[in-house]
Design an enzyme around this catalytic site. Structure first.
Site, PDB file in Angstrom:
ATOM      1  CG  ASP A  77      -9.491   1.092 -13.642  1.00 22.10           C
ATOM      2  OD1 ASP A  77      -9.388  -0.151 -13.726  1.00 22.10           O
ATOM      3  OD2 ASP A  77      -8.924   1.766 -12.752  1.00 22.10           O
ATOM      4  CE  LYS A  90      -5.647  -4.606  -9.356  1.00 22.69           C
ATOM      5  NZ  LYS A  90      -5.118  -4.224  -8.044  1.00 22.69           N
ATOM      6  CG  HIS A 132      -5.940   2.573  -8.571  1.00 22.78           C
ATOM      7  ND1 HIS A 132      -4.700   2.802  -9.104  1.00 22.78           N
ATOM      8  CD2 HIS A 132      -5.764   1.604  -7.635  1.00 22.78           C
ATOM      9  CE1 HIS A 132      -3.804   2.000  -8.524  1.00 22.78           C
ATOM     10  NE2 HIS A 132      -4.430   1.266  -7.618  1.00 22.78           N
ATOM     11  CB  CYS A 170      -3.504   3.417  -5.354  1.00 22.06           C
ATOM     12  SG  CYS A 170      -1.973   2.571  -4.988  1.00 22.06           S
ATOM     13  CD  GLN A 182     -10.100  -4.015  -7.440  1.00 22.53           C
ATOM     14  OE1 GLN A 182     -10.572  -5.101  -7.081  1.00 22.53           O
ATOM     15  NE2 GLN A 182      -8.867  -3.648  -7.139  1.00 22.53           N
TER      16      GLN A 182
HETATM   17  C1  LIG Z   1      -9.413   0.179  -9.760  1.00 24.23           C
HETATM   18  C2  LIG Z   1      -7.968  -0.069 -10.086  1.00 24.23           C
HETATM   19  N1  LIG Z   1      -7.427   0.539 -11.152  1.00 24.23           N
HETATM   20  C3  LIG Z   1      -6.149   0.354 -11.494  1.00 24.23           C
HETATM   21  C4  LIG Z   1      -5.331  -0.469 -10.754  1.00 24.23           C
HETATM   22  C5  LIG Z   1      -3.926  -0.624 -11.179  1.00 24.23           C
HETATM   23  O1  LIG Z   1      -3.639  -1.950 -11.520  1.00 24.23           O
HETATM   24  P1  LIG Z   1      -2.146  -2.425 -11.661  1.00 24.23           P
HETATM   25  O2  LIG Z   1      -1.446  -2.025 -10.404  1.00 24.23           O
HETATM   26  O3  LIG Z   1      -2.224  -3.882 -11.837  1.00 24.23           O
HETATM   27  O4  LIG Z   1      -1.582  -1.708 -12.835  1.00 24.23           O
HETATM   28  C6  LIG Z   1      -5.856  -1.119  -9.627  1.00 24.23           C
HETATM   29  C7  LIG Z   1      -5.073  -2.035  -8.777  1.00 24.23           C
HETATM   30  O5  LIG Z   1      -4.052  -1.742  -8.218  1.00 24.23           O
HETATM   31  C8  LIG Z   1      -7.204  -0.911  -9.290  1.00 24.23           C
HETATM   32  O6  LIG Z   1      -7.752  -1.507  -8.227  1.00 24.23           O
END
Ligand SMILES: Cc1ncc(COP(=O)(O)O)c(C=O)c1O
Ligand SMILES: Cc1ncc(COP(=O)(O)O)c(C=O)c1O
Lengths: 156, 426, 426, 156
Positions: free
Chosen positions: B216, B242, B140, B382, B219
């Site tokens: 990270d 999430k 991401h 993203c 998910q």
């Molecule tokens: C795999 C992953 N990493 C990071 C993020 C970033 O999370 P957030 O937008 O809540 O900071 C997301 C979701 O948008 C994600 O799916």
């Protein structure tokens, strides 16, 4: 399909999407602009040049959804060989239409096939798609030093 | 059709938004939980009760409300820590996973800059143009750009582990992690491909070369049992929104010694030990990383979310989503003109499923689905480099949670067929 | 006793928490709004309604919920911008004022580090050991430590404007702002002294020497009419939770050209233009500074808060608090053994009033007040250097808002007398 | 004043606050620790040394609220010339009392006047004040290399 979506995907739009007019970059463009919609990756490059009579010539290349690609095609067809006055009217009318939230009375004189995009203005996420080539046009114009006296973007 | 692991129709009653209709009376089919999940009453009630009874600045006041607020905030930390098998003091509250990942990346740039001015820092955090940082090609943006920025600030080199045709990490490229590597930061479960990565072996490799290992888990933690110790990571990041929690709250877990070796990131009130105009000293973790009045109500809401998830049972949720995933993959892979981007098998795979449709742009697919009440996400999610890797500008993605049922998948599939017909591509 | 500018007893009905009792049946007298304010029903209802009807990830989805969520988020931005006379696109949402101030300070360290690696940045943001940064001796830690950290990372020198005996900035020291100065960051209204500073003339001086001017408006915007243009600042920072809004949301306003000249701070999703593994380009402000899923529900709640404040009238609130302040100062300055730390006159002064009591530690004063249901704050109020300047380890602080009345001040004063008697110091 | 606050400010505490015992830094301390409560700025420095009979000697200096200063005074009086066994018992008993949320049965043998702090455990914000000198003691002890076999901090 709901009426709204039928209105969004007018026949004209689908037709331009499947059979784009004037696609291809312009040779000897005096200004070119690459624009991208960061949410979905839609891309378009628009190039412009003025001929000796001060008529505009436009070319484009892009990839993306039906709305952005049809919009580029419609715009190019509409403005190829147009006077700057006509360009100004079209730019202004298209921006106005996009900000009308579905309530706009499209100006057919200024927009030609562009009036088909009236339904887009009900879908905020798609307005950016429809505007993408127009934003590129304006930017390419400015890079080429082609100024237009009339304001082309409403304050919306 | 009903899945067997959960009583979805009962659970759905806990989520007020699922009762609404969209686009002129269509029932809402919400298949965008990988972007953000919906919230049960329990979460909304807990947040509201906090504001109505105990709201005050935490860790600062001597009055009863301040005591209660502090207690609510720290109890939330303990409950959330428990959910992932962590100790409360190793959990830091941030605003979202993005901030958590930035905190990790800034630890290196801040330490590097301070070292250059003669400051005393953990040498493992000091980078040079000889250093490298490793991510994967399925990150991401939140786990890519902070590291690109770190490299832009230090001259270090960004490397990545590439992907195989079927949406997995190419483990043959693990050798990009070498003696020069200071940080390895990888996604546990991809938000675009759905792939669940073998993080343990990659973290072990990071440890071998003395690099900090970051995972990270945005998910994964909402959808499966994750114990922080098991992954072998030094730092773990995820988001509250999430996993049924409120917006505006994220998490960072760290191994105690690692957390306490990181320099502060955001600085200000509540993270200090002593302050003079000339200089300051800092509290230990987690306070060190929680400058300013924090997201107290959101922590309280997130505690309610993990209690709710515990009540349903995260293992049951995982099994339920596994059924949904199997059904979705079976359905999509059989549809003419549809191609799944990511693993087509359910092995090591979560419920986020990306696909493309021949002749149709994802935006147009999404529009037709939306018109039928089916909410999916379209775009690059993203994870733009991942799209580039598979030669697609964007995808349509459906993603599920405990409140989805097999019918929802069928509604999505029917929508895709309708889009194909409408645009005349079948 | 009632103040004349507001119908406080009617307003109090809008704040559910004010109905509760504390410490075994005592009515709650909340005099800690400078730490955080209480929330009216309107704010709680707005947040909840958002979750119950429109919750989705903003700026990302093509479905109806995503449209509605985006609309709610951007309308909130517009409403909050309107409240301070700003354009919506010049308002950035952060998690709190602390993050906003860090964003400002990190602009310099990030630009400096990138420049050292050959990156192209705004030269005004690049610091050397010859550069200086100016704050005051009455800053909240949130507007001190980020600049100390910046200096630790760049070698720049931290300077400050000292204070006079009566709690004002010593304007004779304005000359610390000179040609070497890259940033001047000062508090508009002190959270510990209550002083309202002449920010305009200091910002003008910053402009003269080409320094960026930053104002911490945490304690002013909730209590008086502030128009972003009038202060002459380049950047303005404040928090939502001190102005009836939810926890977890802060604000940064910037002059359009300045905002867009700052490098990104937190990086990740939703703040990009294009992304490849090799490098990324960034969206213009405000998106550039809003990486990740933002605090959407909190923005919606804060919109409800500014609408509520507009309904009551910020000028009426200011006048009301002026009356409370005058009464409190008159009462406290006449009490034997009580000394106000900060201006004793109501001129250029807000309602946060710090005081010390001979022979009594603030903690003990606060404890007795708390026992009587009066919630005040004791300690250094995250302005430790200011305490040192006045030779006190800590103070007791009362601070008001629209829901306080003159009786509340009297209750506090009675509590102080009771503490003096209990400890036998009068 | 409510019963709780009366219980918090026991006569003994007020007395130690007004008439501190053993105040003053220790000469020739073999370990010294400065502790501060970051919320309110309460400060205390505790120094320790063992004599030839392995008895502890304690000194302190500080400023702060009645609870923190009385606690330092009570602790110093209690542990001056104490055996390490007694120190261990006292440290443990005091921590236990502080984490008892008002429900603790203070161990008078181990704590002496320290039992007066039972009421503090109902006020989370004040527990830190009461513990401050004890934390300093433990730290000073460790710096002086004075280890104690028994665990002194309960797992609370
Ligand atoms: C795999 C992953 N990493 C990071 C993020 C970033 O999370 P957030 O937008 O809540 O900071 C997301 C979701 O948008 C994600 O799916
Ligand atoms: C003057 C001042 N600046 C900055 C802050 C920091 O605000 P926050 O804690 O909401 O980030 C505060 C409040 O705590 C304050 O009063």
């Amino acid at each position: 399909m709901s009426d709204n979506v039928e209105a969004l995907y007018q026949e004209i739009i689908l037709d331009h999407y499947k059979h784009p007019r004037g696609a291809g970059l312009l040779d000897h463009a005096s200004g070119e602009s690459f624009q991208v919609n960061p949410t979905c990756g839609d891309e378009v490059t628009v190039g412009v040049r003025l001929d000796d009579d001060d008529h505009l010539h436009v070319g484009y290349e892009g990839q993306g959804c039906s709305i952005s690609q049809a919009s580029a095609s419609v715009m190019t067809e509409l403005l190829e060989d147009a006077t700057l006055d006509r360009v100004a009217d079209a730019e202004r009318a298209f921006h106005e239409l996009m900000h009308s939230k579905g309530a706009g009375q499209p100006n057919e004189d200024a927009l030609g096939d562009g009036i088909a995009f009236a339904g887009v203005s009900k879908y905020p996420a798609r307005i950016k798609c429809a505007l993408l080539p127009w934003v590129a046009l304006q930017d390419a114009r400015l890079r080429a030093g082609i100024e237009i006296d009339k304001p082309t973007t409403p304050d919306a | 059709m009903m899945s067997t692991a959960l009583d979805v129709s009962r659970l759905r009653k806990d989520f007020p938004i699922l009762e609404r209709t969209v686009r002129g009376g269509r029932a809402l089919v919400y298949l965008d939980s990988a972007a953000t999940s919906q919230k049960p009453y329990a979460v909304l009630d807990a947040e509201r009760a906090y504001y109505e009874t105990s709201n005050a600045a935490v860790h600062r006041g001597a009055h009863q409300l301040a005591e209660e607020a502090t207690d609510a905030y720290e109890s939330a930390r303990a409950a959330i820590a428990g959910f992932v098998g962590a100790r409360a003091e190793d959990i830091v509250f941030t605003k979202n996973a993005t901030e958590s990942l930035n905190l990790a990346a800034y630890a290196f740039s801040n330490a590097t800059a301070k070292a250059a001015q003669g400051g005393v820092v953990d040498p493992r955090l000091v980078l040079t143009p000889e250093s490298s940082v490793v991510v994967t090609e399925m990150e991401h943006h939140a786990n890519l750009i902070p590291w690109q920025e770190l490299c832009a600030k230090t001259g270090a080199q960004l490397r990545w582990i590439g992907l195989t045709e079927d949406g997995r990490l190419d483990m043959d490229q693990l050798s990009v992690i070498d003696d020069t590597t200071a940080a390895v930061s990888i996604v546990h479960q991809s938000n675009i491909l759905g792939t669940i990565n073998p993080v343990r072996s990659i973290m072990d490799r990071a440890r071998e070369v003395g690099a900090l290992g970051i995972v990270d888990a945005c998910q994964s933690i909402p959808h499966m049992r994750v114990n922080v110790e098991d992954l072998g990571a030094d730092l773990l990041t995820w988001s509250g929104h999430k996993m049924l929690g409120p917006t505006g709250i994220g998490l960072l877990w760290g191994r105690s010694d690692v957390l306490n070796s990181l320099p502060p990131f955001l600085t200000g009130g509540s993270m200090i030990e002593t302050v003079t105009m000339e200089g300051s000293t800092f509290a230990p973790a987690p306070q060190r990383f929680e400058a300013g009045v924090p997201m107290v109500a959101q922590a309280v809401g997130l505690e309610a979310a993990v209690r709710y998830l515990d009540g349903v049972g995260i293992e049951a949720i995982e099994q339920h989503e596994h059924e949904l995933t199997a059904h979705a993959l079976a359905t999509l892979t059989q549809m003419p003109g549809v191609r799944v981007i990511g693993p087509e098998s359910t092995v090591d795979r979560g419920s986020a499923i990306s696909f493309v449709v021949d002749g149709l742009h994802p935006h147009d697919v999404g529009q037709v689905l939306d018109d039928r009440g089916v909410a999916v996400r379209v775009g690059h999610h993203c994870a733009w480099p991942t799209c580039r890797r598979y030669g697609v500008p964007a995808t349509t993605r459906l993603s599920t949670y405990l409140y989805n049922d097999l019918d929802d998948i069928d509604a999505a599939a029917a929508g895709v067929r309708a889009a194909q017909e409408f645009f005349g591509v079948v």
